[in-house]
Scaffold this active site. Structure first.
Site, short mmCIF file in Angstrom:
data_model
loop_
_atom_site.label_atom_id
_atom_site.label_comp_id
_atom_site.label_asym_id
_atom_site.label_seq_id
_atom_site.Cartn_x
_atom_site.Cartn_y
_atom_site.Cartn_z
CE LYS A 103 3.47 -22.16 -22.70
NZ LYS A 103 2.85 -20.32 -20.95
CE1 TYR B 48 -1.09 -18.80 -24.93
CE2 TYR B 48 0.56 -18.54 -26.20
CZ TYR B 48 0.31 -18.89 -25.39
OH TYR B 48 0.50 -19.94 -23.87
CG ASN C 125 4.49 -20.43 -17.72
OD1 ASN C 125 4.47 -21.11 -18.62
ND2 ASN C 125 2.68 -19.33 -17.16
CG HIS D 160 -0.86 -23.59 -23.24
ND1 HIS D 160 -1.27 -21.98 -23.20
CD2 HIS D 160 -2.11 -24.72 -24.20
CE1 HIS D 160 -3.09 -22.47 -23.56
NE2 HIS D 160 -3.08 -23.50 -24.25
CD GLU E 18 -5.99 -23.49 -26.03
OE1 GLU E 18 -6.05 -22.46 -25.33
OE2 GLU E 18 -5.51 -24.26 -25.06
N1 UDP Z 1 1.37 -14.70 -19.07
C1 UDP Z 1 3.23 -13.41 -19.00
N2 UDP Z 1 2.52 -12.64 -17.94
C2 UDP Z 1 1.70 -12.67 -17.50
C3 UDP Z 1 0.48 -13.16 -17.66
C4 UDP Z 1 0.61 -13.97 -18.50
O1 UDP Z 1 4.62 -13.72 -19.92
O2 UDP Z 1 1.29 -11.88 -16.56
C5 UDP Z 1 2.04 -15.69 -20.14
C6 UDP Z 1 2.78 -17.03 -19.57
O3 UDP Z 1 3.73 -17.48 -20.49
C7 UDP Z 1 1.42 -17.53 -19.59
C8 UDP Z 1 0.76 -16.98 -20.88
O4 UDP Z 1 1.34 -15.81 -21.04
O5 UDP Z 1 1.30 -19.13 -19.80
C9 UDP Z 1 -0.98 -16.93 -20.85
O6 UDP Z 1 -1.20 -16.12 -19.83
P1 UDP Z 1 -2.66 -16.66 -19.28
O7 UDP Z 1 -2.90 -16.15 -17.90
O8 UDP Z 1 -4.07 -17.61 -19.97
O9 UDP Z 1 -1.96 -18.14 -17.61
P2 UDP Z 1 -1.94 -20.00 -18.36
O10 UDP Z 1 -3.08 -19.57 -18.88
O11 UDP Z 1 -0.52 -20.24 -19.33
O12 UDP Z 1 -1.56 -20.15 -16.73
MG MG Z 2 -3.94 -19.13 -20.21
#
Ligand code: UDP
Ligand code: MG
Length: 140
Positions: A9, A49, A112, A115, A126
């Protein structure tokens, strides 16, 4: 043997963490089958997203993901989807296990660093979002 999509990211690219992340990918035995660097515009980030549309973090997430270049990777090998998720760690770096990328490099639940696709169906969609067939090495 399904491929999965990985993204470094904008925070990871900005902080020059790509090399260290790729080192972990290779040490974990994942195979890099495709890669490119690009900068998402708002429309593309919103589409990528779309599953999170309407959630409280959606707008900020789109802002973040369009804030700079990203590196997208097609990762393969046995159990690549689960193994890449495992190597990334929990979405929230504070909850991620030691030796995961998010634990080591993540600075917030949003920022974080990486992805990863979360299922075989998602991975197909994806990977195709970023790569044409002829940009991905065959599984042989
Ligand atoms: N994210 C965020 N706040 C939250 C949950 C997710 O900003 O409470 C962001 C974070 O960058 C995350 C992305 O949205 O990686 C996609 O969320 P997802 O729940 O799909 O998590 P991931 O699959 O990336 O672990
Ligand atoms: Mg996810």
């Amino acid at each position: 043997m399904a491929n999965t999509l990985g993204i470094i990211k904008p925070d990871g690219m900005r902080r020059k963490l790509a090399g260290r992340i790729i080192d972990k990918v290779e040490r974990a035995g994942l195979i890099i089958r495709g890669t490119k660097v690009l900068w998402l515009d708002r429309e593309r980030a919103e589409k990528f997203y779309a599953v999170h549309q309407g959630k409280p973090f959606y707008k900020s997430l789109v802002e973040f993901m369009t804030s700079g270049p990203i590196m997208v990777l097609v990762l393969g090998g046995h159990g690549a989807i689960e193994r890449w998720r495992e190597l990334m760690g929990h979405t929230d770096p504070a909850k991620a296990k030691y030796n995961t990328i998010r634990r080591e490099f993540g600075t917030s639940i949003e920022k974080n660093v990486v992805h990863g696709s979360d299922s075989e169906t998602t991975a197909k969609v994806e990977v195709a979002f970023f790569f044409r067939e002829d940009e991905i090495l065959p599984k042989e």
